[in-house]
Structure formats: C-alpha cells, structure tokens
Design an enzyme around this catalytic site. Structure first.
Site, PDB file in Angstrom:
ATOM      1  CD  GLU A  64      -3.084  -1.106   2.118  1.00  0.00           C
ATOM      2  OE1 GLU A  64      -3.339  -0.068   2.734  1.00  0.00           O
ATOM      3  OE2 GLU A  64      -3.613  -2.204   2.367  1.00  0.00           O
TER       4      GLU A  64
ATOM      5  CG  HIS B   8      -9.042   6.276   1.784  1.00  0.00           C
ATOM      6  ND1 HIS B   8      -8.988   6.080   0.414  1.00  0.00           N
ATOM      7  CD2 HIS B   8      -8.382   5.227   2.337  1.00  0.00           C
ATOM      8  CE1 HIS B   8      -8.326   4.957   0.168  1.00  0.00           C
ATOM      9  NE2 HIS B   8      -7.942   4.417   1.324  1.00  0.00           N
TER      10      HIS B   8
ATOM     11  NE  ARG C 164      -4.828   6.168   3.483  1.00  0.00           N
ATOM     12  CZ  ARG C 164      -5.163   5.202   4.346  1.00  0.00           C
ATOM     13  NH1 ARG C 164      -5.725   5.501   5.485  1.00  0.00           N
ATOM     14  NH2 ARG C 164      -4.918   3.947   4.048  1.00  0.00           N
TER      15      ARG C 164
ATOM     16  CG  HIS D 229     -10.027   6.485   5.972  1.00  0.00           C
ATOM     17  ND1 HIS D 229     -10.920   5.471   5.721  1.00  0.00           N
ATOM     18  CD2 HIS D 229      -8.815   5.884   6.172  1.00  0.00           C
ATOM     19  CE1 HIS D 229     -10.282   4.301   5.760  1.00  0.00           C
ATOM     20  NE2 HIS D 229      -9.023   4.530   6.050  1.00  0.00           N
TER      21      HIS D 229
ATOM     22  NE  ARG E 101      -5.008   5.138  10.072  1.00  0.00           N
ATOM     23  CZ  ARG E 101      -5.316   4.281   9.122  1.00  0.00           C
ATOM     24  NH1 ARG E 101      -4.463   3.317   8.781  1.00  0.00           N
ATOM     25  NH2 ARG E 101      -6.461   4.380   8.485  1.00  0.00           N
TER      26      ARG E 101
HETATM   27  C1  SIN Z   1      -7.471   1.031   2.576  1.00  0.00           C
HETATM   28  O1  SIN Z   1      -7.688  -0.150   2.393  1.00  0.00           O
HETATM   29  O2  SIN Z   1      -7.149   1.813   1.692  1.00  0.00           O
HETATM   30  C2  SIN Z   1      -7.616   1.578   3.967  1.00  0.00           C
HETATM   31  C3  SIN Z   1      -6.549   1.037   4.810  1.00  0.00           C
HETATM   32  C4  SIN Z   1      -6.274   1.940   5.956  1.00  0.00           C
HETATM   33  O3  SIN Z   1      -6.999   2.888   6.202  1.00  0.00           O
HETATM   34  O4  SIN Z   1      -5.255   1.734   6.606  1.00  0.00           O
END
Ligand code: SIN
Length: 500
Positions: free
Chosen positions: A118, A232, A277, A332, A367
């Site tokens: 990610e 998000h 993010r 988020h 985060r």
């Molecule tokens: C996501 O799956 O993009 C969210 C994961 C997260 O908020 O850590």
C-alpha cells in the site's frame, strides 16, 4: 433507573481495540464487561477495514521509518517502536493462532502469506483477506468474546457519561433500550472508534460520533492532535453513501486519471499514486476542481481476480469499473484523540483508551496505510493488561433519569446537518485561519444549543449529538491553534491558485 452493576474492567466499544482489551483483561483474570452501542458487527469501523494489517517482515526499522515518513516526520518514534516491536507477536498470537483469521496465502503452506503493498510502504508487508480483512477479523473476534466465560458482552448499549470522583473514573452510565444505569469498574477502557459522523462523506459507519473522546474530554482528560483528520483519497460517493476503494488497488498498480484522461499524480509527488495519503487526497481534490471527475483506472490490475469483493460491490452499485471508478476524498480516520501512554493510560486515574479514539502518537499528522487495525490490536492488548488489578469502587451517584426521552427527530437532523456542513466547508482537507475562526463561532453556538437540551434529556441520539459537537469544537480549536501546515492539517490562502 436500573440497578447498578460492578465489573473489574468496563470496555466501551466493540471493534478490534475493544475486543483485544477484553481478551487480554480476561486472560489476566479480570471479569470484563464489554458494552458496545453497535447493533450489528457492521456498526464498528473495524468491519469496514479493507486493506489489511501491516507487520514487520525482515526490516522492522524500515517499517518504523515508513510510519515516520508518512507522517511527515511527526510520528512519535517511541510509540512507533512499541507498534513495530509488538506487531508480529500480537498478530501471530491473536489473529493467526487464537482467531484463525484466514489471511490470503501465496504458496503452499498456511503461513506463506500473500503480503500486499500500500501507499508509502517500502515493501510488501500487508496481511489481508481479499479486501475484506476487517470483516474477517471482527467476525471471529466478536464470536470469541461472546463465548468467553469472563467477558460479558452487551450490545446495543451506549455509554452516556463517565462516572468521576476526585479526578478518577469509576465507571460509566450505560443506556440500553431507553434505560440508564451506572456500571462501576476498577478500570474503564474507551475504544469507541472514530468521528466520521462529523463529515458529510466518511468511510466510517454511521454512529461514529467520537463518543469516547467527548466523554473523556468532558471528564477532564487530555486530548492531543485533534486537528489531524485523515481523508482517504479514493472513495466512491453516491448520495452520501461511500464505498472505499482500498489503497491496495493502487498498491497493485491502479492509476489515477483526471477527467481529461491524464495521469496526474507524478506531477504532485515522485511516489505518484503511492505517495502518503494526505498528498494523494489533496491532489485528487485539486484535480476534481480542475477537470470535473477523477477516476481510478484499474486496467493495470487483475481487479476481478485480486479484488473480487470490491468488484462485486462496484457491480452492485452499477459502477462500470472497467472504464474507471469515479473517486473523491472522504473523511476516513482521526490521528489524534485521548492522550495515552504505551499502556493506554490516560491523564485520569482508572481511565484508559485504545484504538482510533486514543492518541498514542504513532500516526503523527498522517497515518500510514494498514496501521489502524494493528494499533487497535497492539494497544488494545496492552491496555487490557494494564487495566487489570483495581477493584470497582461503587459510590452514590445521581440518577440520570429519563426525564423526557423524546426528542424531535428534526432537532438532531438539523443540528447534524449544520455541524457537517461547517466541518466540511471549513475544517476539511484544506483550511484557512479566517474560516477556522468562523467555524469556531458556529460550533460554539451549536454546542450551546445542544447542551441546553442535554441537561434535561437522556436519549442516545442527543448524547451522540452532544459528543459530535464537543469533538467538532476540539478539532476546529486544535486546527485554529496550529499555524503549521503539516500532514493532514493543510493550511491554504483563501484564494490560493489551483495547481498548474
Ligand atoms: C485502505 O484499504 O485503503 C484503507 C486502509 C487503511 O486505512 O489503513
């Protein structure tokens, strides 16, 4: 008022942090009561966590560095150490061995995990079950605590207020089905999740009204970093309903394009779609202003096979995902919360907090993806242990009588609409001092109006509204007091030009 109750440890909240605290408290010999206002598992944020749970692989130092880098250097290194050093044991002990969560594997053995990638992670280190990790974790965790002989689970049960005495917390007033009664506890653990209800579009479930933060703040506990509200970047929003499109999809190679079909992220950050993010969320907002829509182009990814749950969710909503998924930022996660130490202790005696409502310092101003379940698990376990050992101390308390439980629906609806509008317009992804001042004025008035009702009524929805108005003020005040743009707290000039 119902009869009072006593318990060694009262846990408020039924997501991963609350369940973990209950489990470790019970393992250490406590009699635990877990009260959650959730009526269904879907009412907890944990249920909706898609991406997964990050662990340390070969290089824990790099994991820690990724946490710090994603936070723009603001994460507390000691807290990050606690998270990273305890991650693997906590995941193995609880998720793999106790709950037997069926994490996706890439090879022949059960433990040959298929680690996902990610944004802002230096390596593939995310354990996941498709893109429904939270659902699998929470289903098993709830079944476990439900079956545990020393854990008494009360669902559809809200905590309205903490019971305090000379700087210590003795328990809480609980409410269920309109009845209110005091529960005295040796220790009270808040694990009430996030604040999504303060914004018109959020990935959190309805009911995320910051209850634990509001109750703790009203009781005099310290809170910190409340201005750091994470949005998000890739959420499908239709009529206020949201569908999170996991960062794992970008981790596999999906690309963001504006309405002209142009890929734009490389112009904003060298890590492009895998930038932190907050950076991606701001870029998506800007590009929507510039061009209309932003789409997540999933054609570089084997979307249907790698993310079958998401594909199904898209199809159920009539989204033509093969042509790109329309996305926008949505609230988020709250990086701040009730200040706690490495064992979940707050500034008030006998009061603890874990999970999203707590501020451990791990996330700083932004985060890192897939660290929220991990933080809830690690701090939940540590907090549950620390909370054991004090006897409940019942005392005489005034009855919170149901003087008038009725509240015109239109009252709460109208106040929530106003609160969300103010938070979205003035305390959202981009902020400026003049608008924050304006927000503070409106939110103070709104809280005053809500308080005047809260003094005479005990309905759950009114308490949720009170909590939301308390937390909204905390967020707006912290934002107004912080004149440094960092991470998710992004200050702009009122008439800032759009990106080239
Ligand atoms: C996501 O799956 O993009 C969210 C994961 C997260 O908020 O850590």
């Amino acid at each position: 008022m119902k009869e009072q109750e006593s318990t060694d440890v009262l846990v408020v909240g039924g997501g991963i942090a609350g369940c973990a605290a209950a489990l470790s408290g019970a393992r250490d010999g406590a009699d635990v009561t877990l009260a959650t206002k959730a009526r269904r598992p879907e009412d907890a944020s944990t249920w909706w966590a898609q991406g997964g749970i990050a662990i340390s692989r070969d290089d824990p130092e790099q994991f820690k560095q990724d946490i710090i880098d994603a936070s723009a250097g603001t994460a507390d290194p000691d807290a990050a150490d606690v998270l990273v050093e305890n991650a693997n044991d906590a995941v193995r002990d609880v998720l793999v061995e106790t709950l037997e969560v069926p994490f996706d594997t890439a090879g022949d053995t059960d433990e040959d995990f298929d680690f996902g990638r990610e944004a802002a992670h230096d390596e593939d280190r995310i354990l996941h079950v498709d893109a429904s990790t939270g659902t699998y974790v929470l289903e098993r965790f709830l079944a476990f605590v439900d079956d545990h002989p020393d854990i008494r689970v009360r669902d559809d049960t809200a905590a309205l207020d903490l019971i305090t005495h000379e700087g210590e917390v003795r328990g809480a007033y609980l409410e269920s089905d309109g009845e209110v009664w005091p529960v005295f506890a040796g220790a009270t653990v808040l694990a009430t999740g996030g604040i999504g209800d303060l914004y018109p579009a959020s990935t959190n479930p309805t009911g995320s009204t910051g209850d634990g933060i509001a109750m703790a703040a009203l009781a005099g506990a310290d809170v910190a970093d409340m201005e750091f509200v994470q949005f998000h970047p890739t959420v499908y929003v239709e009529d206020g309903e949201t569908l999170l499109i996991s960062e794992a999809v970008r981790g596999e190679g999906a690309i963001l394009r504006n309405d002209y079909g142009e890929r734009f992220m490389p112009a904003y950050d060298e890590a492009a779609e895998l930038a932190p993010r907050d950076v991606v969320a701001r870029a998506v907002k800007r590009e929507r202003q510039l061009s209309g829509e932003v789409y997540l182009d999933v054609s570089p990814v084997d979307f249907a096979d790698r993310f079958p749950d998401l594909r199904e969710q898209c199809e159920r909503r009539g989204i033509d995902w093969e042509s790109g998924i329309p996305v926008q930022p949505a609230q988020h996660f709250l990086c701040g919360g009730v200040t706690v130490d490495d064992r979940g202790r707050t500034s008030l005696d006998r009061l603890y907090a874990a999970g999203e409502c707590a501020h451990t310092g791990v996330h700083g101003a932004n985060r890192l993806a897939s660290t929220s379940l991990l933080e809830g698990l690690v701090w939940g376990l540590r907090t549950g242990q620390a909370a054991v050992g004090r006897d409940p101390a019942p005392m005489d308390v005034p009855a919170l009588d149901d003087r008038d439980p009725s509240l015109p629906d239109s009252f709460a609806r109208e106040k929530f609409t106003r609160l969300r509008r103010v938070m979205n317009e003035y305390v959202g992804i981009e902020r400026n001092p003049a608008e924050l001042d304006r927000a503070l004025g409106v939110l103070r008035r709104l809280k005053g109006e809500v308080d005047s009702y809260a003094r005479t009524r005990t309905s759950r929805s009114l308490y949720e509204l009170r909590n939301a108005s308390v937390v909204a003020l905390l967020v707006a005040r912290a934002a107004a007091e912080n004149d440094e743009s960092v991470g998710t707290h992004n200050l702009i000039e009122p008439d800032a030009p759009l990106a080239e």
